[in-house]
Design an enzyme around this catalytic site. Structure first.
Site, PDB file in Angstrom:
ATOM      1  CG  HIS A  52       2.236 100.115  40.932  1.00  0.00           C
ATOM      2  ND1 HIS A  52       0.847 100.471  40.098  1.00  0.00           N
ATOM      3  CD2 HIS A  52       1.947  98.851  39.960  1.00  0.00           C
ATOM      4  CE1 HIS A  52       0.168 100.216  40.045  1.00  0.00           C
ATOM      5  NE2 HIS A  52       0.391  99.768  39.643  1.00  0.00           N
ATOM      6  CB  CYS A  89      -1.374 107.098  38.846  1.00  0.00           C
ATOM      7  SG  CYS A  89       0.248 106.050  39.872  1.00  0.00           S
TER       8      CYS A  89
END
Length: 256
Positions: free
Chosen positions: A164, A251
């Site tokens: 990401h 996350c």
């Protein structure tokens, strides 16, 4: 200033989740201890921590950040790019609505993971990756524009070292970014003060500014020292078991 965080501890089948890493099988008991320490750090930063129960139907569900994008004037439920993660969004949406948030939703054919979204004050960087496509990015950009935020696209699909955008980029506030060498020269970041992480400490680029502190992965001494030299107060946290599953500090929570 953040006041709240939503988290979910890893389920007993955490090791069955998605990963591109080859670092071994995560130790569930150790992951639970690391997650508890992470929640304690959020509380130390002044946040009320709301804990969802583990979800064995979705081994990746501990990575709650991917299910929503939360900004002060804009809250959006995502549509994760990995089909196995689609079922994670509903419970997160229910929890956020119960706290009074009004949520928009990314719709097909768009896909979008929260890990690709980096808020930098009034500007938002939207990563294009294996998990976030152009349709999802465009939908989010429209939601952000309606709420008064500017945004720009950063294509990270050719950077094999990161899953990401936020795997290699963190907003530290004060006009400053922490980022990997592969992103340091990107024109989207030209107007910012940049702290570049050495290539052998690239995992530490996924840090989290939480009020007066910066959460940073333990074991990356040069990065932590640079943060201190820049005037930040790092809190080092062991992330070994989450790294095995492609996860980082950002996350593990939704902060708002």
């Amino acid at each position: 200033m953040f006041t709240q965080a939503l988290v979910r501890a890893p389920s007993s089948n955490f090791a069955a989740g998605l990963t591109r890493e080859n670092l071994g099988v995560p130790d569930h008991a150790l992951a639970l201890r690391q997650h508890a320490a992470y929640c304690d750090a959020l509380r130390r930063c002044g946040l009320d921590v709301h804990e969802l129960p583990p979800d064995p139907r979705h081994p990746d569900a501990t990575f709650v950040e991917d299910t929503a994008v939360l900004l002060p004037r804009c809250a959006v439920l995502t549509r994760p790019g990995a089909p196995s993660r689609a079922g994670e969004v509903e419970a997160v949406g229910q929890a956020l609505r119960a706290q009074g948030l009004v949520l928009q939703q990314i719709e097909a054919p768009g896909t979008l993971d929260g890990g690709d979204i980096c808020e930098a004050g009034e500007h938002v960087f939207i990563g294009l990756s294996a998990r976030t496509n152009a349709a999802g990015a465009e939908q989010l950009a429209r939601c952000l524009a309606a709420a008064g935020y500017a945004s720009s696209l950063v294509d990270v699909s050719d950077i094999s070292s990161i899953l990401h955008l936020k795997s290699g980029l963190s907003w530290l506030g004060d006009g400053r970014l922490l980022l990997i060498e592969a992103l340091a020269g990107h024109p989207a970041f030209a107007g910012y003060d940049r702290i570049v992480v050495d290539s052998d400490e690239a995992y530490a680029a996924n840090a989290v500014r939480v009020n007066a502190h910066v959460l940073v992965a333990a074991g990356y001494a040069r990065t932590t020292a640079r943060l201190r030299e820049a005037g930040y107060a790092p809190l080092e946290l062991d992330m070994s078991e989450f790294r095995k599953m492609d996860g980082g500090l950002s996350c593990l929570s939704l902060r708002y």
